[in-house]
Design an enzyme around this catalytic site. Structure first.
Site, PDB file in Angstrom:
ATOM      1  N   CYS A 333       3.741   8.581   3.345  1.00 39.43           N
ATOM      2  CA  CYS A 333       2.442   9.083   3.810  1.00 39.43           C
ATOM      3  C   CYS A 333       2.492  10.014   5.021  1.00 39.43           C
ATOM      4  O   CYS A 333       1.794  11.040   5.023  1.00 39.43           O
ATOM      5  CB  CYS A 333       1.465   7.931   4.037  1.00 39.43           C
ATOM      6  SG  CYS A 333       2.161   6.431   4.706  1.00 39.43           S
ATOM      7  N   ARG A 362      13.895   0.717   2.726  1.00 41.66           N
ATOM      8  CA  ARG A 362      13.335  -0.415   3.464  1.00 41.66           C
ATOM      9  C   ARG A 362      14.400  -1.493   3.605  1.00 41.66           C
ATOM     10  O   ARG A 362      15.116  -1.796   2.656  1.00 41.66           O
ATOM     11  CB  ARG A 362      12.097  -0.972   2.748  1.00 41.66           C
ATOM     12  CG  ARG A 362      10.971   0.039   2.639  1.00 41.66           C
ATOM     13  CD  ARG A 362       9.752  -0.524   1.941  1.00 41.66           C
ATOM     14  NE  ARG A 362       8.736   0.515   1.752  1.00 41.66           N
ATOM     15  CZ  ARG A 362       7.600   0.335   1.100  1.00 41.66           C
ATOM     16  NH1 ARG A 362       7.306  -0.858   0.585  1.00 41.66           N
ATOM     17  NH2 ARG A 362       6.736   1.330   0.967  1.00 41.66           N
ATOM     18  N   GLN A 380       9.048   5.969  -4.882  1.00 40.81           N
ATOM     19  CA  GLN A 380       7.638   5.676  -5.119  1.00 40.81           C
ATOM     20  C   GLN A 380       6.981   6.885  -5.778  1.00 40.81           C
ATOM     21  O   GLN A 380       7.200   8.018  -5.361  1.00 40.81           O
ATOM     22  CB  GLN A 380       6.922   5.372  -3.804  1.00 40.81           C
ATOM     23  CG  GLN A 380       7.215   4.002  -3.239  1.00 40.81           C
ATOM     24  CD  GLN A 380       6.320   3.689  -2.048  1.00 40.81           C
ATOM     25  OE1 GLN A 380       6.276   4.437  -1.091  1.00 40.81           O
ATOM     26  NE2 GLN A 380       5.610   2.581  -2.121  1.00 40.81           N
ATOM     27  N   ASP A 382       4.265   8.322  -5.382  1.00 39.10           N
ATOM     28  CA  ASP A 382       3.187   8.363  -4.404  1.00 39.10           C
ATOM     29  C   ASP A 382       2.214   9.506  -4.671  1.00 39.10           C
ATOM     30  O   ASP A 382       2.578  10.526  -5.245  1.00 39.10           O
ATOM     31  CB  ASP A 382       3.771   8.578  -3.002  1.00 39.10           C
ATOM     32  CG  ASP A 382       3.619   7.350  -2.123  1.00 39.10           C
ATOM     33  OD1 ASP A 382       2.587   6.680  -2.255  1.00 39.10           O
ATOM     34  OD2 ASP A 382       4.518   7.075  -1.321  1.00 39.10           O
ATOM     35  N   HIS A 384      -1.249  11.178  -2.224  1.00 34.12           N
ATOM     36  CA  HIS A 384      -2.183  11.048  -1.103  1.00 34.12           C
ATOM     37  C   HIS A 384      -3.322  12.025  -1.337  1.00 34.12           C
ATOM     38  O   HIS A 384      -3.094  13.211  -1.572  1.00 34.12           O
ATOM     39  CB  HIS A 384      -1.450  11.305   0.209  1.00 34.12           C
ATOM     40  CG  HIS A 384      -0.361  10.312   0.469  1.00 34.12           C
ATOM     41  ND1 HIS A 384       0.944  10.533   0.083  1.00 34.12           N
ATOM     42  CD2 HIS A 384      -0.397   9.058   0.995  1.00 34.12           C
ATOM     43  CE1 HIS A 384       1.667   9.468   0.390  1.00 34.12           C
ATOM     44  NE2 HIS A 384       0.878   8.563   0.943  1.00 34.12           N
ATOM     45  N   LYS A 463      -6.961  -2.561   0.192  1.00 33.98           N
ATOM     46  CA  LYS A 463      -6.355  -1.991  -1.015  1.00 33.98           C
ATOM     47  C   LYS A 463      -6.791  -2.732  -2.271  1.00 33.98           C
ATOM     48  O   LYS A 463      -7.195  -3.895  -2.227  1.00 33.98           O
ATOM     49  CB  LYS A 463      -4.831  -2.008  -0.910  1.00 33.98           C
ATOM     50  CG  LYS A 463      -4.225  -3.398  -0.731  1.00 33.98           C
ATOM     51  CD  LYS A 463      -2.702  -3.339  -0.690  1.00 33.98           C
ATOM     52  CE  LYS A 463      -2.109  -4.734  -0.533  1.00 33.98           C
ATOM     53  NZ  LYS A 463      -0.664  -4.765  -0.753  1.00 33.98           N
ATOM     54  N   HIS A 509      -4.071   6.396  -0.251  1.00 32.99           N
ATOM     55  CA  HIS A 509      -2.662   6.244  -0.613  1.00 32.99           C
ATOM     56  C   HIS A 509      -2.665   5.532  -1.968  1.00 32.99           C
ATOM     57  O   HIS A 509      -3.346   4.518  -2.119  1.00 32.99           O
ATOM     58  CB  HIS A 509      -1.908   5.361   0.374  1.00 32.99           C
ATOM     59  CG  HIS A 509      -2.082   5.707   1.814  1.00 32.99           C
ATOM     60  ND1 HIS A 509      -1.037   6.104   2.616  1.00 32.99           N
ATOM     61  CD2 HIS A 509      -3.177   5.685   2.622  1.00 32.99           C
ATOM     62  CE1 HIS A 509      -1.474   6.300   3.850  1.00 32.99           C
ATOM     63  NE2 HIS A 509      -2.776   6.052   3.875  1.00 32.99           N
TER      64      HIS A 509
END
Length: 643
Positions: A333, A362, A380, A382, A384, A463, A509
């Site tokens: 992000c 991670r 990911q 992802d 945004h 979320k 997100h």
């Protein structure tokens, strides 16, 4: 008289002191038969509990998670009673319900054996047959300590000593067995119609390796034998479907001691991965997403500004460049935010949808690493979305529709959960309330039922999580939609509104697959390695019967390749039956058999992995059939008994 508000909103009046079970009987004899526990004003209690005032009441059955937990917790007491009967010198530790079943920890002179488990199960059956009533009673802390000391239960004494002074301690009694317990429990042992002790493991007392190693027995139980049979069948199926085993057999990926938690994808795995990523790109382009790519390493200051430094630091990896601190990104992000900030935006530019297949790292403890399901680096899918406040609901609805489309493509059912503000969060109460309400409004517009997970949101926003169900009934959390007012504030993001003034955008997100690696693991187990044609690394295997058939096989191979069908030829000098079996073990969707008859008629004999012999087809007809199936992304009905 007291008023009791039921789950459906209806209100009934009863005499003060009526028990939950009596209320259940008044509603329906059938409900009373299956009632296991209850919730009064949100607190889970025994069904024998008297009700003394106006309350909201939800009667729990095995269909409710809290009902299952009461059932499994009671079974753990039956297990402990059976072990004490067979091994009188054993000392009891703890025995909770867990996500699937229960366990109990014991301090025993020598480790339990599989034969011991069989004897314990026999003893448990006697206890169930006796149909002991579970009786709750309470003692003062001092008396509770003396009571447990008198029974030689040192671990229970230690637990009681940790209670605050003056607190009343509760116990449950069934027959001559007594255990320290807060409850709740079901009414009697006779309701436990089916159970199975599954495994034995070592466990340190209180999870501390400096404490004594105890013996932990895991088990599962159900109100009906068929439920147990189905569960045990699914357990066996899960072993066969283990993506780590299939990943090796199908040559998809590997993980090496040189990089624990860092998967290596092989050529077959890359074909599968690229097919998923191509599908992702195509569907996102249709919906107005623009793809970006952001750096793997960014400086410390960025992560402090984004909030990750304060809220996520323990999960991050760090490095030094030119004597300055940098972090390897755990999330994509902040990179997307920096892309947004490269130029001024007008309200006419919004919504701005940025997609990124971004690799993140991670730090996970070695003990939790598990194949592709729990890794230290993953990609990911992802995106945004930056938008005006007026666009929030429609954008959330759009993401819900996208996730629904993706999961239906793979044949997944799913359920939805809403996670609210956690303790470790950033931002104002007002911003969190606005964000949470926006998610609720979008879910209501789509008519989706959802469960609320209090305090389980991201540190920057609430979320919506999508939990998909695979072909053997397991659930996996994959897709998520997070609404964030904090990061636009932290990075001073703006757009020019119709009034010519600067305004603050909102930010979504979201992921669909979640982690590409984990999604591949889930798909592998969902399909038992027998992927749909469009995902299969090898879509068809050409099998010439003899050497003089190889030339015609090569001709078919070239024609398939020209049409972008992933095809190979098995030219080994083996019997045809052996080659077919090998292709089936490799989960290849189609086998193309080539012999004299096929050459003479310029056709092919086709076998389907699912449907068996399809007969003799024209080559072009067969290729068109493959292309249509690939284009439509069709999948066979998943039957776990055939997979």
């Amino acid at each position: 008289m007291i008023k009791i508000t039921l789950k459906d909103g209806s209100v009934r009046e009863y005499v003060k002191g009526i028990t939950v079970l009596e209320v259940a009987k008044d509603i329906s004899k059938g409900l009373a038969r299956v009632a296991l526990a209850a919730k009064i004003d949100g607190k889970v209690i025994d069904i024998r509990t008297p009700i003394e005032e106006d309350v909201e009441l939800n009667i729990l059955t095995f269909e409710d998670q809290e009902g299952k937990e009461a059932f499994w917790h009671t079974t753990s007491h039956v297990l402990a009673q059976a072990v004490k009967a067979l091994f009188p010198n054993v000392k009891l530790a703890i025995g909770p319900a867990i996500e699937n079943g229960f366990y109990y920890d014991f301090d025993v002179e020598k480790p339990f054996t599989p034969e011991d488990l069989e004897e314990i199960e026999k003893e448990m059956k006697k206890i169930v047959k006796e149909d002991y009533f579970l009786e709750r009673f309470e003692l003062s802390k001092e008396k509770a300590i003396q009571f447990m000391k008198g029974r030689g239960e040192d671990y229970k004494v230690e637990l009681i000593e940790d209670f605050p002074e003056g607190e009343t301690i509760s116990f449950y009694k069934q027959g001559d067995f007594v255990d320290l317990c807060a409850g709740p429990h079901i009414q009697s042992t006779g309701s436990i119609k089916a159970f199975k002790l599954l495994s034995i493991a070592g466990a340190y007392w209180k999870g501390n390796e400096n404490n004594k190693m105890l013996q932990r027995i895991y088990g599962i139980s159900f109100p009906k034998k068929k439920q147990l049979d189905d569960y045990l069948y699914r357990l066996e199926e899960a072993k066969k479907r283990d993506h780590r085993k299939l990943g090796k057999e199908l040559d998809l990926f590997s993980i090496h001691e040189e990089g624990p938690g860092f998967p290596f994808f092989h050529p077959n795995g890359m074909i599968l991965r690229n097919a998923l990523e191509d599908f992702w790109r195509m569907e996102h382009e249709k919906r107005g997403y623009k793809e970006i790519k952001t750096p793997m390493i960014l400086n410390e200051e960025l992560w402090k500004r984004s909030g990750h430094w304060d809220h996520y630091k323990d999960n991050m990896y760090f490095t030094k460049i030119d004597d300055k601190e940098y972090a390897i990104k755990p999330m994509n992000c902040p990179g997307a935010v920096l892309v947004y900030k490269t130029k001024m935006h007008s309200y006419r530019d919004l919504p701005l949808r940025m997609g990124e297949l971004g690799t993140v790292h991670r730090h996970e403890m070695s003990g939790v690493l598990h194949g592709l399901m729990r890794v230290r680096n993953f990609t990911q899918d992802d995106a945004h979305i930056f938008m005006t406040p007026e666009q929030i609901k429609s954008e959330i609805v759009g993401v819900i529709d996208l996730i629904d489309y993706f999961y239906k493509t793979f044949g997944f059912k799913y359920h939805v959960e809403l996670s609210t503000r956690p303790e470790n969060s950033m931002g104002s109460d007002e911003a969190w309330e606005r964000a949470t309400n926006a998610l609720i409004e979008a879910l209501q517009e789509k008519g989706l039922d959802y469960k609320v997970n209090e305090g389980d949101g991201a540190f920057y926003g609430p979320k919506i999580d999508f939990h998909l169900e695979d072909s053997i009934g397991r659930t996996w959390q994959c897709g998520t939609i997070q609404l964030d007012f904090q990061m636009p504030e932290n990075f001073d993001l703006t757009y020019i509104g119709p009034d010519g003034e600067k305004h603050r955008p909102a930010m979504i997100h979201r992921v669909v697959f979640g982690s590409i690696e984990r999604f591949i693991g889930i798909l592998t187990e969902h399909f038992a390695g027998a992927f749909p044609l469009w995902l299969a690394p090898i879509q068809a295997m050409i099998i010439p019967i003899a050497d003089h058939h190889k030339e015609y096989a090569q001709k078919i191979y070239k024609k398939c390749k020209k049409n972008k069908v992933r095809v190979e030829i098995d030219n080994r000098n083996e019997k045809i039956g052996y080659k077919i079996r090998e292709a089936q073990l490799q989960k290849i969707p189609y086998m193309i058999i080539v012999g004299d008859q096929e050459i003479e008629n310029e056709k092919v004999s086709v076998r389907s992995r699912f449907k068996g012999d399809l007969g003799i087809l024209e080559v072009d007809e067969f290729i068109n059939k493959l292309l249509e199936e690939i284009y439509n992304k069709t999948y066979e009905n998943i039957d776990i008994k055939k997979s």
